[in-house]
Design a protein around this motif. Sequence first.
Motif, short mmCIF file in Angstrom:
data_model
loop_
_atom_site.label_atom_id
_atom_site.label_comp_id
_atom_site.label_asym_id
_atom_site.label_seq_id
_atom_site.Cartn_x
_atom_site.Cartn_y
_atom_site.Cartn_z
N VAL A 27 0.84 -1.19 0.00
CA VAL A 27 0.00 0.00 0.00
C VAL A 27 0.88 1.25 0.00
N GLY A 28 1.94 1.19 0.79
CA GLY A 28 2.87 2.32 0.86
C GLY A 28 3.47 2.62 -0.50
N HIS A 29 3.83 1.58 -1.22
CA HIS A 29 4.41 1.77 -2.55
C HIS A 29 3.38 2.41 -3.49
N ALA A 30 2.14 1.88 -3.41
CA ALA A 30 1.08 2.43 -4.26
C ALA A 30 0.79 3.88 -3.88
N PHE A 31 1.02 4.19 -2.60
CA PHE A 31 0.74 5.55 -2.12
C PHE A 31 1.64 6.58 -2.80
N GLY A 72 -8.36 18.22 0.94
CA GLY A 72 -9.43 17.56 0.19
C GLY A 72 -8.90 16.91 -1.08
N LEU A 73 -8.01 17.63 -1.75
CA LEU A 73 -7.43 17.11 -2.99
C LEU A 73 -6.62 15.84 -2.73
N GLN A 74 -5.83 15.87 -1.65
CA GLN A 74 -5.04 14.69 -1.32
C GLN A 74 -5.92 13.47 -1.17
N LYS A 75 -7.05 13.66 -0.49
CA LYS A 75 -7.95 12.52 -0.29
C LYS A 75 -8.60 12.10 -1.59
N ASP A 76 -8.96 13.09 -2.41
CA ASP A 76 -9.64 12.76 -3.66
C ASP A 76 -8.71 12.13 -4.69
N SER A 77 -7.41 12.14 -4.42
CA SER A 77 -6.50 11.44 -5.34
C SER A 77 -6.87 9.96 -5.39
N ALA A 78 -7.55 9.48 -4.35
CA ALA A 78 -8.00 8.08 -4.34
C ALA A 78 -9.07 7.82 -5.39
N ILE A 89 -3.51 2.07 -10.22
CA ILE A 89 -3.47 1.41 -8.92
C ILE A 89 -2.72 2.29 -7.94
N GLU A 90 -3.49 3.08 -7.21
CA GLU A 90 -2.90 3.89 -6.15
C GLU A 90 -3.22 3.19 -4.83
N ALA A 91 -2.96 3.86 -3.72
CA ALA A 91 -3.03 3.20 -2.42
C ALA A 91 -4.39 2.58 -2.12
N PHE A 92 -5.45 3.30 -2.42
CA PHE A 92 -6.79 2.80 -2.11
C PHE A 92 -7.10 1.55 -2.94
N ARG A 93 -6.78 1.60 -4.23
CA ARG A 93 -7.02 0.45 -5.12
C ARG A 93 -6.21 -0.76 -4.66
N ALA A 95 -5.57 4.42 5.30
CA ALA A 95 -6.07 5.58 6.04
C ALA A 95 -4.93 6.23 6.82
N LEU A 96 -4.12 5.39 7.44
CA LEU A 96 -2.99 5.91 8.23
C LEU A 96 -2.04 6.73 7.36
N LEU A 97 -1.79 6.21 6.14
CA LEU A 97 -0.89 6.93 5.24
C LEU A 97 -1.42 8.32 4.89
N PHE A 98 -2.74 8.37 4.60
CA PHE A 98 -3.33 9.67 4.27
C PHE A 98 -3.21 10.64 5.44
N ILE A 99 -3.47 10.11 6.64
CA ILE A 99 -3.39 10.97 7.83
C ILE A 99 -1.97 11.46 8.05
N LEU A 100 -1.01 10.53 7.88
CA LEU A 100 0.39 10.90 8.10
C LEU A 100 0.84 12.00 7.15
N LEU A 101 0.22 12.06 6.00
CA LEU A 101 0.59 13.08 5.04
C LEU A 101 -0.06 14.43 5.35
N THR A 102 -1.28 14.36 5.87
CA THR A 102 -2.05 15.58 6.10
C THR A 102 -1.53 16.38 7.29
N ILE A 103 -1.20 15.65 8.36
CA ILE A 103 -0.83 16.35 9.59
C ILE A 103 0.41 17.25 9.41
N PRO A 104 1.48 16.76 8.81
CA PRO A 104 2.63 17.66 8.64
C PRO A 104 2.29 18.90 7.81
#
Lengths: 287, 251
Positions: free
Chosen positions: A73-77, A219-225, A233-237, A256-265
Amino acid sequence: MSADAETGRGDRGDRRSRILGDLRGTRNIGIAVTSTVVFFVVVAVVIANSAGWPEVRKAFFDRKLFGDSFPEVGHAFLLNIRIFCIAEALILVFALAIAVLRGLPGPVLFPFRLLAVLYTDLFRGIPTILVIYILGFGAPALQLSGVPNSPLFWGVTALVLVYSAYVAEVYRAGIESVHPSQEAAARSLGLSRAQTLRYVIVPQAVRRVIPPLLNDFIGLQKDSALVALIGPIEAFRQSQIDVAATFNYTPYMATALLFILLTIPLARLTDWLIARDRRRQSAGGAR
Amino acid sequence: MRARATALKLEAVHKSFGSVEVLRGVDLEVGEHEVVCLIGASGSGKSTLLRCVNLLERIDAGRIFLHGEEITRRDVDVNAVRRRVGIVFQAFNLFPHMTVLRNVTLATSRVLHKPRAEAEAEATALLERFGLADKRAEYPDRLSGGQQQRVAIVRALAMQPELMLLDEVTSALDPELVAEVLNVIRELADGGMTMVIATHEMSFARDTANRVCFLDAGRILEQGPAEEIFTHPREPRTQQFLERIIAAGRL
């Protein structure tokens, strides 16, 4: 509050974090730490002892599965990161152009203003997923020469089109919040309208809209899914694939954790940028 | 007095905002190196008059000449005109996101295309002259009102204008900060700068202006040497205005 009264400067440059509050003095810090620890221990105990917890833990928080799926998942992210880095850069420029277009004066330029209004109305109105489908499946189906077939290309294009409409409105609010006297001052010095925008209006406008701008980018980061829905094939797929293989939802949690880790910083970076700007302009002087 | 060349000339200038006629036929001539003070009640058209000369407002009728050249023609390059006419506003209008030095060098480097080093050296020299050398790296919000207004004056001066317009530049200042700004303007007057000054500072007008114009309801009702206007006003409206000023302790 009392600290404000003491120093007599509860002003803009000296505002403390809303969350941390006034944590000066060892006693206050001690109280805060104790109450935090007690609170979370109680919450953890309650959850762990509730009836369905073992099932929930098995379905969502399987340690082994998490370890297995995380690298994939990390690689796809990385693809998600690429998607929104490219999209963000394009949006920042494109949306500003639209906002500026919309603010052009004079009757001759009315068609441009109209165009900008239509654009923002249109792309804020259509659901993002619909735009992604229309472009992702529709555009390649035309089989026009010179039009790329890559779903990734059309996915990014769709995100840029949709989010530029939002970001253009954010920019416009910022531009309109700069007092007309700033424009008068710049024009009175002989700066052209374009120079006034570039050196005086836009820099002030952008500084003011950094928080809402960041909000749109989260919002955009999340919608990349959503781009996954037309193929890449990105992280969600990837996590969907893993879930389908194991009948366990832990890979979703990894994503979900990956998305959060990106948003907080990103959120903290913005806070820091705003604070630095405020310090420079009012409290801190030249630095 | 009349021997000097004309720097600025207004002919029957009219300006309306919507249905409100703010300037109703203003004629004014300002000689080179002359200091003209505009006095009159709020709303009499002083600020509008200055903004029209700087082309920040387009006039509805009449003509304005700068050193004999009409600047109100439709095909005139407004940016080129504004380069030659400096204006300082009541509310300073400094650029808050730039240091003092950048405020002063923005136009000289972007409009006059001076090399950065030259623009900065000139700006620093000007700031020094007006006692602001140590503020060059500060942001405007860090300065007192008087300092900000002096920076605004320096910013306009850096363009080496042929004419300076000052629009109630001390009205937004705390009383104790007014003097430092007025001293700067006096220094400019002594240096021969042509200036049109809208002001409520009557004693300043009396000792600095070569000529005082009393504006009333969009017209110049009366003008003449300061001493004459302040001691022997002819028009009843002027007398009334000055009486109120004296009653308020401003003269």
